[in-house]
Design a protein around this motif. Structure first.
Motif, PDB file in Angstrom:
ATOM      1  N   GLU A   1       1.086  -0.945   0.288  1.00  0.00           N
ATOM      2  CA  GLU A   1      -0.027   0.092   0.274  1.00  0.00           C
ATOM      3  C   GLU A   1       1.259   0.788   0.130  1.00  0.00           C
ATOM      4  N   TYR A   2       2.094   1.106   0.037  1.00  0.00           N
ATOM      5  CA  TYR A   2       2.716   2.202   0.159  1.00  0.00           C
ATOM      6  C   TYR A   2       3.906   2.087  -1.026  1.00  0.00           C
ATOM      7  N   TRP A   3       4.373   1.202  -0.641  1.00  0.00           N
ATOM      8  CA  TRP A   3       5.420   1.032  -2.478  1.00  0.00           C
ATOM      9  C   TRP A   3       4.758   1.010  -3.435  1.00  0.00           C
ATOM     10  N   GLN A   4       3.973   0.460  -3.753  1.00  0.00           N
ATOM     11  CA  GLN A   4       3.552   0.503  -4.882  1.00  0.00           C
ATOM     12  C   GLN A   4       2.485   2.068  -4.872  1.00  0.00           C
ATOM     13  N   THR A   5       2.608   2.843  -4.089  1.00  0.00           N
ATOM     14  CA  THR A   5       1.362   4.022  -4.770  1.00  0.00           C
ATOM     15  C   THR A   5       2.159   5.517  -3.809  1.00  0.00           C
ATOM     16  N   LEU A   6       2.040   4.683  -2.659  1.00  0.00           N
ATOM     17  CA  LEU A   6       2.712   6.034  -1.399  1.00  0.00           C
ATOM     18  C   LEU A   6       4.270   6.989  -1.976  1.00  0.00           C
ATOM     19  N   GLU A   7       5.430   5.733  -2.343  1.00  0.00           N
ATOM     20  CA  GLU A   7       6.927   5.668  -2.722  1.00  0.00           C
ATOM     21  C   GLU A   7       6.745   6.471  -3.737  1.00  0.00           C
ATOM     22  N   PRO A   8       6.452   5.606  -5.167  1.00  0.00           N
ATOM     23  CA  PRO A   8       6.225   6.426  -6.175  1.00  0.00           C
ATOM     24  C   PRO A   8       5.699   7.373  -6.668  1.00  0.00           C
ATOM     25  N   ALA A   9       4.511   8.337  -5.926  1.00  0.00           N
ATOM     26  CA  ALA A   9       4.246   9.026  -6.334  1.00  0.00           C
ATOM     27  C   ALA A   9       5.396  10.128  -5.736  1.00  0.00           C
TER      28      ALA A   9
ATOM     29  N   ILE B   1      -1.070   5.784  -9.258  1.00  0.00           N
ATOM     30  CA  ILE B   1      -0.882   6.402  -8.496  1.00  0.00           C
ATOM     31  C   ILE B   1      -0.958   8.076  -8.969  1.00  0.00           C
ATOM     32  N   LEU B   2      -2.065   7.809 -10.500  1.00  0.00           N
ATOM     33  CA  LEU B   2      -2.505   8.967 -10.623  1.00  0.00           C
ATOM     34  C   LEU B   2      -2.936  10.443  -9.614  1.00  0.00           C
ATOM     35  N   PRO B   3      -4.149   9.730  -9.174  1.00  0.00           N
ATOM     36  CA  PRO B   3      -5.003  10.386  -8.113  1.00  0.00           C
ATOM     37  C   PRO B   3      -3.716  10.625  -7.056  1.00  0.00           C
ATOM     38  N   THR B   4      -2.515  10.073  -5.964  1.00  0.00           N
ATOM     39  CA  THR B   4      -1.840  10.633  -5.367  1.00  0.00           C
ATOM     40  C   THR B   4      -0.780  11.279  -5.682  1.00  0.00           C
ATOM     41  N   TYR B   5      -0.698  10.994  -6.794  1.00  0.00           N
ATOM     42  CA  TYR B   5       0.490  11.771  -7.333  1.00  0.00           C
ATOM     43  C   TYR B   5       0.061  13.682  -7.662  1.00  0.00           C
ATOM     44  N   TRP B   6      -1.368  13.802  -8.330  1.00  0.00           N
ATOM     45  CA  TRP B   6      -1.451  14.813  -8.825  1.00  0.00           C
ATOM     46  C   TRP B   6      -1.901  15.891  -6.535  1.00  0.00           C
ATOM     47  N   TYR B   7      -2.200  15.364  -6.343  1.00  0.00           N
ATOM     48  CA  TYR B   7      -3.073  15.337  -4.586  1.00  0.00           C
ATOM     49  C   TYR B   7      -1.402  15.893  -3.938  1.00  0.00           C
ATOM     50  N   TYR B   8      -0.144  14.915  -4.273  1.00  0.00           N
ATOM     51  CA  TYR B   8       1.455  15.101  -3.595  1.00  0.00           C
ATOM     52  C   TYR B   8       1.616  16.659  -4.279  1.00  0.00           C
TER      53      TYR B   8
ATOM     54  N   CYS C   1     -16.449  -4.441 -27.187  1.00  0.00           N
ATOM     55  CA  CYS C   1     -15.266  -4.766 -25.606  1.00  0.00           C
ATOM     56  C   CYS C   1     -12.929  -4.538 -26.557  1.00  0.00           C
ATOM     57  N   ALA C   2     -13.189  -5.509 -27.923  1.00  0.00           N
ATOM     58  CA  ALA C   2     -11.725  -5.457 -27.857  1.00  0.00           C
ATOM     59  C   ALA C   2     -10.801  -3.853 -28.172  1.00  0.00           C
ATOM     60  N   ALA C   3     -11.684  -3.179 -28.813  1.00  0.00           N
ATOM     61  CA  ALA C   3     -11.291  -1.801 -29.379  1.00  0.00           C
ATOM     62  C   ALA C   3     -11.117  -1.086 -27.952  1.00  0.00           C
ATOM     63  N   TYR C   4     -12.273  -0.704 -27.331  1.00  0.00           N
ATOM     64  CA  TYR C   4     -12.108  -0.028 -26.383  1.00  0.00           C
ATOM     65  C   TYR C   4     -11.005  -0.519 -25.175  1.00  0.00           C
ATOM     66  N   GLY C   5     -11.308  -1.332 -25.080  1.00  0.00           N
ATOM     67  CA  GLY C   5     -10.128  -2.011 -24.035  1.00  0.00           C
ATOM     68  C   GLY C   5      -8.913  -1.745 -24.685  1.00  0.00           C
ATOM     69  N   LEU C   6      -8.619  -2.075 -25.694  1.00  0.00           N
ATOM     70  CA  LEU C   6      -7.194  -1.394 -25.987  1.00  0.00           C
ATOM     71  C   LEU C   6      -7.188  -0.267 -25.853  1.00  0.00           C
ATOM     72  N   LEU C   7      -7.717   0.899 -26.087  1.00  0.00           N
ATOM     73  CA  LEU C   7      -8.144   2.141 -26.121  1.00  0.00           C
ATOM     74  C   LEU C   7      -7.235   2.717 -25.206  1.00  0.00           C
ATOM     75  N   GLY C   8      -7.601   2.175 -23.730  1.00  0.00           N
ATOM     76  CA  GLY C   8      -7.988   1.968 -22.465  1.00  0.00           C
ATOM     77  C   GLY C   8      -6.148   1.548 -21.861  1.00  0.00           C
ATOM     78  N   VAL C   9      -5.637   0.561 -23.126  1.00  0.00           N
ATOM     79  CA  VAL C   9      -4.458   0.528 -22.191  1.00  0.00           C
ATOM     80  C   VAL C   9      -3.533   1.105 -23.845  1.00  0.00           C
ATOM     81  N   LEU C  10      -3.695   1.845 -24.444  1.00  0.00           N
ATOM     82  CA  LEU C  10      -2.762   2.509 -24.697  1.00  0.00           C
ATOM     83  C   LEU C  10      -2.559   4.106 -24.027  1.00  0.00           C
ATOM     84  N   ILE C  11      -4.381   4.373 -23.907  1.00  0.00           N
ATOM     85  CA  ILE C  11      -3.650   5.163 -22.656  1.00  0.00           C
ATOM     86  C   ILE C  11      -2.958   5.293 -21.269  1.00  0.00           C
ATOM     87  N   GLY C  12      -2.988   3.767 -21.620  1.00  0.00           N
ATOM     88  CA  GLY C  12      -1.837   3.328 -20.005  1.00  0.00           C
ATOM     89  C   GLY C  12      -0.496   3.509 -20.412  1.00  0.00           C
TER      90      GLY C  12
END
Length: 796
Positions: free
Chosen positions: A74-82, A189-196, A432-443
């Motif tokens: 909960e810390y090493w996968q979110t707070l520390e990198p953010a 971690i984007l929400p935590t990063y924006w908060y920081y 399913c596939a097209a918009y799922g891949l769009l989400g992957v591309l955004i990520g």
């Protein structure tokens, strides 16, 4: 004929009486609020807003209550990198590159003014190296490999074929790099990063020197009172921010997750149950007798019960209260999946009854924007953790299969002939596939920004955990562990209700309170069709944890609430007088003992709520306030000691060092050590997969636990009169590189567990002159094996 109780057609009692032809004609005069095309119209927007505000308030209180550690991730996968990104973006920037000769360069940081500590685990610093390549060994080898496989001779290969081979080689090379690259995505971690970032701006403003604001300023020239008032408010705000900076950085992300993750998940559970309730009888369901009188039976309250109990299950779930508000990637998975189910509700469970045929035709001819957004969320969820596909793939298959169905009024043979397989494939690919891949591309674009190079972390995660099977390095469990331990533990008091629902579905037999198999039963089967594949696919992984089941717990709450509704209906039928004809069929007349029914319903609901609270809250309070509180409490204690030391010695050192001689990632680091105008450096024992998987190398954490005294001597050397010397050569410096020993400078603070502290107390306080600051209770010894105290020592 009238009979007492026993609900001959209980489905009608629960869901409402079907509308007769007379009622259908009167329906034209109803207001727009009764329009079934508006799924949640029966709740006004104001009511939904009030419910959401109630959920937010509860979850914020839940976040304030949690003061323990569940799992280091909960810390090493979110707070520390953010924290690294937000407070190191202008001081320390992580960059990774691969040398031409091969090998992996370590993470490089460029230090500038105001640099703060940054701690990233191997999950974020994992990089590709040519020596670890499984496909290519060199460019020449890859050329000859493709040449031999394709049957070409280098001297006669055309330029087109050469380009094709080059493109193919680059694709494989990119996939190889991604599979040997980082395993964590910056999406979660984007929400935590924006908060920081917001916190950093506030801290910069609070540290600014007081501006020269006088009464002559035209903006403040109203009165002297207002000028002093604004000065006072501004200074008070700056003092507040300065004093609570550490709390804002360490605890703020938990409140943020309560607001953006936990509360939307609870609210989505409520909306899913509301949609299922409105599936069968979306219209206003007052029952009219033969005389035309409107009886006072409150059908709307019956319709609200499923959503109400679903919300109760979600908000009172001990595991939601303990884990959902924490900054886990699994929490982000849970909110993506639950919100996705809400957005896909018409496709998953079917449209509500609508009199507007044109609207139904329009909806069937194209995909709704909400459905597209849902699968974009699915793609982002896959970027966070590829295992979330175990829920999203069944969702896509269910929606695709349902899209090809013919009208239910047709016979089985006719419907089979009219089954539209082209529509099934179109939905599967185009939606399913097209918009799922769009989400992957955004990520991937987010990770490109975070890492500074193109990375596909879910491929790295897949390679590390599935292909290399390194997940077992962090613990193994039997295949059926989720069945006999995981699900019962996270469900708690909901388990009997869940089992009742599952048995009713798979027995292919209507329950006591349903007259026939209907849309509600079909919806329950859909929800179970998401839960079961998720559990089964996760069971193949040797490494199992309770929090891995967190994404499906909201769906479990919906199913359990359905059984709770049936329990309430059973008690209500006990005081209802139902009029039936000579054949025992329900004729539409209901005479209800209103006062007795409400009293029985109220008593039964109270008993059930009290039982749920007693079965969930005691251990939630224990786990949230007491169990494993040491890692959080010790950092809070150290920051208070450092802050007091800085205030006491105004000209004292602005940098402090802390060494954690404890197990693997036992405590958070810089995200819980942020102090204004003070730089804190921290060091913890290594336990990366490199040493875990090696038979020749021993991790620092294991070495310390086996021989604390020997490890301390090897790490810090021997001190005589404050001078570091070698025990074998009295005048040799501990920093002599020829010794080949990694000797560290003694820090200002050392944190160690009670058992290990007893073995090194003599050298710490006797030879090195450190003093014992205090000890912090980690848990209750009679209830947990993790009951050892945490000692904090300070250099004298």
């Amino acid at each position: 004929m009238k009979m007492r109780q026993k609900c001959n057609n209980p489905e009608k009692v629960r869901r409402g009486n079907p509308i007769s032809s007379t009622q259908q004609n009167n329906k034209l005069n109803t207001s727009q609020e009764d329009d079934p095309r508006h799924v949640y119209k029966f709740h006004s927007k104001l009511q939904l807003f009030k419910i959401f505000c109630l959920i937010v308030t509860y979850r914020l209180a839940n976040a304030w209550m949690i003061r323990t550690q569940f799992d280091p991730d909960e810390y090493w996968q979110t707070l520390e990198p953010a924290y690294c990104l937000a407070f190191g973006s202008h001081s320390k920037r992580l960059s990774g590159s691969t040398s031409i000769a091969g090998g992996v360069r370590d993470a490089l940081f460029t230090e500038k003014d105001g640099a703060r500590g940054c701690a990233l685990t191997w999950e974020w610093t994992r990089r590709w190296s040519r020596q670890s390549s499984d496909i290519f060994r060199s460019s020449a080898q890859s050329d000859s490999f493709f040449g031999r496989e394709m049957g070409y001779n280098n001297s006669v290969v055309s330029s087109v074929h050469t380009q094709q081979l080059s493109v193919t080689r680059e694709i494989f090379h990119f996939i190889e790099r991604a599979m040997h690259g980082p395993v964590r995505s910056y999406v979660s971690i984007l929400p935590t990063y924006w908060y920081y970032l917001l916190c950093r701006s506030l801290f910069d403003w609070a540290e600014e020197s007081n501006e020269n604001i006088t009464d002559d300023d035209p903006n403040l020239a109203w009165t002297s009172f207002w000028s002093h008032f604004i000065h006072s408010v501004r200074d008070s705000t700056r003092i507040f921010i300065h004093r609570h900076a550490t709390y804002m950085i360490s605890k703020g992300p938990v409140f943020l997750h309560a607001l953006l993750v936990a509360a939307p998940t609870d609210f989505s559970v409520y909306l899913i149950a509301s949609h299922l309730t409105n599936l069968e009888n979306p219209t206003k369901s007052s029952v009219t007798g033969q005389s035309g009188g409107n009886l006072s039976f409150s059908w709307q309250k019956l319709k609200l019960r499923w959503s109400f109990w679903a919300l109760v299950c979600s908000m009172t779930s001990w595991f939601h209260g303990y884990a959902l508000i924490r900054t886990y990637a699994n929490s982000m998975e849970a909110v993506c999946l639950t919100v996705g189910v809400v957005l896909l509700a018409p496709e998953l469970f079917g449209e509500m009854k609508s009199t507007n045929a044109a609207e139904m035709s329009t909806r069937s001819s194209s995909h709704r924007p909400q459905a597209k957004l849902a699968f974009v969320l699915g793609g982002l969820s896959a970027c966070i953790r590829f295992t979330s596909l175990a829920a999203w793939i069944p969702l896509g298959l269910i929606i695709s299969i349902r899209s090809g169905r013919a009208k239910s009024s047709l016979s089985y043979e006719s419907a089979k002939k009219l089954y539209d397989y082209n529509k099934v494939c179109g939905t599967l690919i185009k939606l399913c596939a097209a918009y799922g891949l769009l989400g992957v591309l955004i990520g991937c674009c987010v990770d490109r920004w975070g890492y500074g190079f193109w990375a596909v972390p879910f491929l790295g995660n897949f390679h590390f955990n599935i292909i290399l099977r390194n997940g077992s390095l962090y613990g193994t469990h039997p295949f059926l562990w989720y069945i006999y331990a995981g699900i019962p533990a996270i469900c708690g008091s909901m388990l009997p209700f869940l089992l009742f629902n599952v048995v009713a579905v798979f027995s292919n037999k209507p329950s006591r309170f349903r007259s026939k198999y209907n849309k509600i039963d079909d919806a329950r089967l859909v929800l179970i069709g998401v839960i079961f594949p998720y559990i089964i696919l996760h069971s193949f992984s040797e490494h199992k944890e309770f929090r891995f089941l967190l994404p499906i717990l909201p769906i479990i709450c919906v199913l359990a609430a359905d059984s709770m509704v049936e329990l309430i209906v059973f008690m209500e039928c006990d005081v209802a007088s139902i009029s039936v004809d000579a054949d025992g069929n329900f004729n539409g007349q209901v005479k209800h003992a209103e006062n007795d029914s409400r009293e029985r319903q109220l008593v039964m609901s109270k008993y059930l709520i009290v039982a749920i609270i007693l079965l969930n809250y005691p251990h939630l309070l224990y786990l949230g306030l007491i169990h494993q509180r040491g890692p959080i409490a010790v950092n809070r204690y150290l920051t208070s000691v450092i802050s007091k030391d800085v205030q006491k010695n105004g000209t004292g050192p602005s940098q402090y060092s802390i060494h954690y001689l404890m197990g693997c990632h036992s405590t958070p680091l810089f995200s819980h050590l942020h102090i204004p105008n003070v730089n804190v450096s921290a060091w913890h024992l290594d336990c990366s997969p490199g040493c875990r998987s090696s038979s020749e190398e021993i991790c620092e954490s294991d070495s310390f636990l086996k021989d604390p005294l020997g490890f301390v001597k090897a790490t810090y050397g021997h001190l005589q009169d404050g001078v570091c010397v070698d025990s074998s050569n009295g005048n040799a410096s501990c920093l002599d590189e020829n010794r080949g020993v990694n000797v560290r400078k003694l820090p200002e603070f050392i944190v160690v567990m009670q058992h290990e502290a007893a073995a090194i107390d003599e050298i710490l306080m006797g030879y090195w002159g450190m003093e014992h600051l205090g000890s912090i209770k980690h848990s209750i010894s009679s209830l947990s094996r993790h009951s050892r105290q945490i000692y904090s020592l300070k250099k004298g």
